[in-house]
Structure formats: C-alpha cells, structure tokens
Design an enzyme around this catalytic site. Sequence first.
Site, PDB file in Angstrom:
ATOM      1  N   TYR A 346     -52.285 -64.951 -94.739  1.00  0.00           N
ATOM      2  CA  TYR A 346     -51.101 -65.467 -95.174  1.00  0.00           C
ATOM      3  C   TYR A 346     -51.220 -64.463 -97.004  1.00  0.00           C
ATOM      4  O   TYR A 346     -52.661 -64.345 -97.638  1.00  0.00           O
ATOM      5  CB  TYR A 346     -52.035 -66.695 -95.967  1.00  0.00           C
ATOM      6  CG  TYR A 346     -50.603 -67.354 -96.032  1.00  0.00           C
ATOM      7  CD1 TYR A 346     -49.994 -68.521 -94.572  1.00  0.00           C
ATOM      8  CD2 TYR A 346     -50.182 -67.876 -97.253  1.00  0.00           C
ATOM      9  CE1 TYR A 346     -49.241 -69.372 -94.580  1.00  0.00           C
ATOM     10  CE2 TYR A 346     -49.030 -69.015 -97.200  1.00  0.00           C
ATOM     11  CZ  TYR A 346     -48.437 -69.012 -95.994  1.00  0.00           C
ATOM     12  OH  TYR A 346     -47.582 -70.281 -96.341  1.00  0.00           O
ATOM     13  N   GLU A 380     -49.021 -73.032-101.399  1.00  0.00           N
ATOM     14  CA  GLU A 380     -48.772 -72.796 -99.708  1.00  0.00           C
ATOM     15  C   GLU A 380     -50.300 -72.857 -99.430  1.00  0.00           C
ATOM     16  O   GLU A 380     -50.522 -72.296 -98.446  1.00  0.00           O
ATOM     17  CB  GLU A 380     -48.136 -71.496-100.916  1.00  0.00           C
ATOM     18  CG  GLU A 380     -47.508 -70.901 -99.553  1.00  0.00           C
ATOM     19  CD  GLU A 380     -46.490 -70.327 -99.450  1.00  0.00           C
ATOM     20  OE1 GLU A 380     -46.366 -69.706-100.609  1.00  0.00           O
ATOM     21  OE2 GLU A 380     -45.879 -69.028 -98.334  1.00  0.00           O
ATOM     22  N   LYS A 441     -41.997 -56.856 -89.684  1.00  0.00           N
ATOM     23  CA  LYS A 441     -42.900 -58.108 -90.146  1.00  0.00           C
ATOM     24  C   LYS A 441     -41.986 -59.290 -89.691  1.00  0.00           C
ATOM     25  O   LYS A 441     -40.781 -59.587 -89.494  1.00  0.00           O
ATOM     26  CB  LYS A 441     -42.096 -58.519 -91.849  1.00  0.00           C
ATOM     27  CG  LYS A 441     -43.115 -59.710 -92.047  1.00  0.00           C
ATOM     28  CD  LYS A 441     -42.550 -60.322 -92.855  1.00  0.00           C
ATOM     29  CE  LYS A 441     -42.780 -61.450 -93.148  1.00  0.00           C
ATOM     30  NZ  LYS A 441     -44.510 -62.743 -92.986  1.00  0.00           N
TER      31      LYS A 441
HETATM   32  P1  ATP Z   1     -46.494 -59.746 -91.251  1.00  0.00           P
HETATM   33  O1  ATP Z   1     -46.343 -61.040 -92.228  1.00  0.00           O
HETATM   34  O2  ATP Z   1     -45.990 -58.991 -91.285  1.00  0.00           O
HETATM   35  O3  ATP Z   1     -45.651 -60.606 -90.012  1.00  0.00           O
HETATM   36  P2  ATP Z   1     -49.142 -61.293 -90.049  1.00  0.00           P
HETATM   37  O4  ATP Z   1     -48.095 -62.505 -89.206  1.00  0.00           O
HETATM   38  O5  ATP Z   1     -50.298 -61.759 -90.616  1.00  0.00           O
HETATM   39  O6  ATP Z   1     -48.177 -60.046 -91.447  1.00  0.00           O
HETATM   40  P3  ATP Z   1     -47.429 -63.588 -91.748  1.00  0.00           P
HETATM   41  O7  ATP Z   1     -46.003 -63.377 -90.996  1.00  0.00           O
HETATM   42  O8  ATP Z   1     -46.730 -63.519 -93.185  1.00  0.00           O
HETATM   43  O9  ATP Z   1     -48.469 -62.101 -91.081  1.00  0.00           O
HETATM   44  O10 ATP Z   1     -48.048 -64.631 -91.519  1.00  0.00           O
HETATM   45  C1  ATP Z   1     -49.208 -65.666 -92.376  1.00  0.00           C
HETATM   46  C2  ATP Z   1     -50.007 -65.444 -91.840  1.00  0.00           C
HETATM   47  O11 ATP Z   1     -50.751 -67.096 -91.270  1.00  0.00           O
HETATM   48  C3  ATP Z   1     -51.205 -64.307 -90.434  1.00  0.00           C
HETATM   49  O12 ATP Z   1     -51.176 -63.447 -91.206  1.00  0.00           O
HETATM   50  C4  ATP Z   1     -51.858 -65.102 -89.899  1.00  0.00           C
HETATM   51  O13 ATP Z   1     -53.123 -64.780 -90.165  1.00  0.00           O
HETATM   52  C5  ATP Z   1     -51.792 -66.431 -89.823  1.00  0.00           C
HETATM   53  N1  ATP Z   1     -50.912 -66.776 -88.643  1.00  0.00           N
HETATM   54  C6  ATP Z   1     -49.921 -65.932 -88.120  1.00  0.00           C
HETATM   55  N2  ATP Z   1     -48.591 -66.669 -87.297  1.00  0.00           N
HETATM   56  C7  ATP Z   1     -49.836 -66.809 -86.396  1.00  0.00           C
HETATM   57  C8  ATP Z   1     -50.083 -66.692 -85.273  1.00  0.00           C
HETATM   58  N3  ATP Z   1     -49.479 -66.493 -84.446  1.00  0.00           N
HETATM   59  N4  ATP Z   1     -51.500 -66.848 -84.576  1.00  0.00           N
HETATM   60  C9  ATP Z   1     -52.621 -67.465 -85.657  1.00  0.00           C
HETATM   61  N5  ATP Z   1     -52.345 -67.117 -86.938  1.00  0.00           N
HETATM   62  C10 ATP Z   1     -51.323 -66.416 -87.599  1.00  0.00           C
HETATM   63 MG    MG Z   2     -47.114 -62.189 -93.399  1.00  0.00          MG
HETATM   64 MG    MG Z   3     -46.157 -62.780 -89.000  1.00  0.00          MG
END
Ligand code: ATP
Ligand code: MG
Ligand code: MG
Length: 510
Positions: A346, A380, A441
């Site tokens: 996050y 957040e 992303k």
């Molecule tokens: P990106 O930002 O490049 O998509 P990400 O998916 O890791 O990378 P976010 O989409 O910003 O990051 O989501 C924030 C965080 O919430 C993630 O890094 C992860 O730890 C958690 N998260 C997001 N989606 C899921 C999911 N479908 N299942 C489990 N954890 C999730």
């Molecule tokens: Mg992210």
């Molecule tokens: Mg993501």
Amino acid sequence: MMAHTLPAATGFLVSARQGGDRAPGPVFATRGAHESVAEALRNQTFDAVLVHSGSPGDAVARAGDTALVLAGELYNREELLTLLPSGSDAGTDAQLVLALLGVYDLHAFRLLNGRFAAAAALGDRVLLATDHAGSVPLYTLPAPGRVLAATEIKALVPATAGTPPAGRPVADARRVRRVPGVHQVPAGTVLDLDVRTGTAVPSRTWAPALSRRVLSEADATDAVRRTLERAVKARTGGTTPLVVLSGGIDSSGVAALAAAHTDGPLDTLSMGTDTADEFAEARVVATHLGSSHREITVPTADLLGQLPYAVWASESVDPDIIEYLLPLTALYRALDDPARRILTGYGADIPLAGMHREDRLPQLDTAVAFDMATFDGLNEMTPVLSGIQGHWSTHPYWDRDVLDLLVPLEAGLKRRYGRDKWVLREAMSALLPQETVTRPKLGVHEGSGTTSSFSLLLMDAGVPDADVHRAKSLVVKEIFDRVVVEGLPPGLVSTADAVHQVAARLKETE
Ligand code: ATP
Ligand code: MG
Ligand code: MG
Ligand code: MG
C-alpha cells in the site's frame, strides 16, 4: 530478536488529569484484550487502557516522574540504541522511547522511524505523538485539568456528551466531524499539552521533501532496492509474514523481499469478487516465489454491505479512500487465522505517482507534491483496518527512510521510457517475473470492481450519473455518523439504508 507477531499494544485510550473524574470506558474497533494501567505522577494521574494481544506491560514504560504508552512499533531500534549508554533499560519500544525522551525531550520523536502513536506524561505536560506519516491515527480531547487521547475517535465520543466546555481548540489540528472538542493529532507531530490549562503547542517532527534529487539510473535503483529491503526486513518481526498480494508491482516487490527474509515459504493472500479479480496475476508471483498462496472471493453484494466496517475501522470520511479500503476490509475480515503480521504494498503510488497514466513530468510532480501535502487525516494507512480482525498490518513503502528516498527522486526516474514507477520496477526486476515487472498499474478499487459496483448501487437507487461521486461522499458521511459519532455497531448499520436516504435527499434538492 524475539519473534513478534503483533506489537505489544495496538491501541490505547489515555486520561491525564490533575484529579477528580474518572476516565471514560474504552470503546475500540481494534480487536484485542484490554488492560488498564494507572500511574500516579507528582502532578497528575495518568490512566490508560491498552488494546493488546498478551504483553501489555511491554507497551508501558515508567521512569521517575515520566510515564509513556506506545501503540505500534519502531523500525530503527538498532540505530536508536546507539544513542543511549550501553546497558540502558530499553528492551521494549516503549522503554526505548522513554529513555530517548530523557535525553532529547520531545525532540526524541524526530528520531523515530516507526508505525506508532504515543502518549507520555511528565510534570504538568502531556506529549501526544504520531509517527512521521500519522499512520496510527491519534485523537485528543483536551480540557483544563484533563487531557484525553485515543487511537480511535469512538473511544473519546462518550467523554464529549453533556459536559460543556467539551474541549479546547488545538492549533493546526483537524477537528473531527460532529464530535465537539475532538481533534486529530497531525501526522509527524508531537503535541505538547499543559494538563492544567488544556492548551497545546504542536511541533512538526517530519515533513515530506519539497526538493528533488538527481541520481543516475544505477544509483537510484540500487538505493530503492536496498532501502525497501531494509524496510521489509524490519517489518517481518522474525515471523513468517502474510503479504496481501495483487500481482501488481508494489505488493509483488514486497513479497519478493519478504520471501528472501523468511525461513521457509512466505504466506500470500489475494482477494477478488464475483465482478473482478487479479487472481491470475497474483498466482504468477506466488508460483515464482514458491509462497503458500490463498485466494478469497467476496461476493460484490457482501463487499458493499461491509462499507460500515470500512468506515468504522478507518474513521475516514473520504469516499475515494473508502473505496480503496473497502476491498481490504473485506479481505481482512475473511482472514480467520489467528493474529497475523501482514505486509502490504500500500502507498507506493503516492510518492511515485503510480496513478499518473501519461508521460508529462510537470503533471507527475504536481501530483506527488499535492498528494504528499494532503495525505494527512485520510487515515489511509490505519492499522485498525486489519485490527478489527485482530491482525497487524504494516506498509513498507511508507517507511520513513523509503519515503525520504522516493519522494525527492526527480520525476524522470519515476516515469521513464514510457513506464510508470520505473525506478521501482527496475529495482525489482531481478526478483520477479518479467510480466510482473512490466504489468501496468491497476488500483485495488479497480481490480476488485469496487468503484464500479458502488457507482452501480447508487445509480440503481436513482442517483444520476453526474451526482454519483457526491452521493458516495454523502453515503460515507451518513455511515460515519452512525458507526463513529453515534457508536452503533457496524453490523447494525446498513449500506442499503444509507444509499436510499442519500438518493432520496438528492432527489428532494433537485
Ligand atoms: P499497483 O499499484 O502497481 O497496481 P499493487 O496492486 O501492489 O500495485 P495497489 O493496487 O496500489 O498496489 O494496491 C495497494 C495494496 O493493496 C497492494 O499493494 C496489496 O498489498 C493490496 N491489494 C490490492 N489489491 C489486492 C488484492 N486483490 N488482493 C490482495 N491484496 C491486494
Ligand atoms: Mg500500488
Ligand atoms: Mg494494484
Ligand atoms: Mg524464503
């Protein structure tokens, strides 16, 4: 070091007073046992109720006329210990902060890299401190003769009933919606309160950089890898952590680094809904790392029904933030394991402008500057989100050292060769499959279909397209008033009722 799944305490309510009335009863969304602590100091009585998982004594420290409670944990203990004479009594994070207070007074809080809220009493003073990012929310209700503070608003609400004057204004601190006298301690701040008058003087202990650093590609990627690795390692606590994994670069990077510091396989967990999921992308990473991987599917109707839990836990009224937090709330609530230490990816998108989906650098840096100037008070990063199920979550990208590195990187290292978060992708490229490194992303609110499902719910209730965002904001406030201000249990509050009320109100004012 001993393995710690959870910090010694994950929340508190404190009352510092010159004498007289009793502290309010404790009300927390954070799950855990409660322990009462009472310290009679020379000029004040310092009472605390700690939310804990077995060793509340480790969250309290007392030396001479100073007492301190700490919810959360530190990530730069080794560094901090070098500041104290050898043999100092600093075995716990609370003792360490207390010892530093003795040397540096409130400037001790400028030294800490952690995820915590702290309250200390000394002489006629009460110090209330947040970590650099305010990642453990902290609230106060100060009045002449008595200062109350708690890691959740709802713990302070009972004390605001009936007895005006409810509190004193606190300079530079945000007021809490509909809870008179209660203020949120800003991020990266220590409030120095006088218990006799209830007046507060704030000192900032951290601020995001405004300048930008020029580094070579190699130096930048090397620094990102090393700094993030240290942040992940400091957060594993010597246990096998659980990484909540989407298969996006942020959580995949954390998982890769955590796997390297875990004996045996890492645990990973993905959530999806019947509308959308990222299961295939997460599985690629889990397979690559050899993690013990699980998937949880939450029906969309259940997901939306859990809005009151997301608001109850985060105490946030920002509809966009609630959309990010809702799928994670559902994920944590479905995680029936005994207490887990959870690492997330996050927050990486804030210093890196990961949601910036185009090539122009001025716009990218504008987004970084704006987001770093406005994150405070959104809650957040709150640990209460997983705390409602008894788990502890922590976010390596919002480690103080990681932010101090990522925020000031010049924009061209963040967006480069047509790729978002370039420096992070490059730093992780040796540890992850190529398709993960180059995956665009996708926000958690998008990958789970949360934003579109919430919009659909409102439009089905008759909210016109153009009013959907405003309606979301009203729904979240409506729910906040029930579960935080009125203190109703979230299980008794209905998303559907809030939606219909808001839809009807919008129709009236058309
Ligand atoms: P990106 O930002 O490049 O998509 P990400 O998916 O890791 O990378 P976010 O989409 O910003 O990051 O989501 C924030 C965080 O919430 C993630 O890094 C992860 O730890 C958690 N998260 C997001 N989606 C899921 C999911 N479908 N299942 C489990 N954890 C999730
Ligand atoms: Mg992210
Ligand atoms: Mg993501
Ligand atoms: Mg391993």
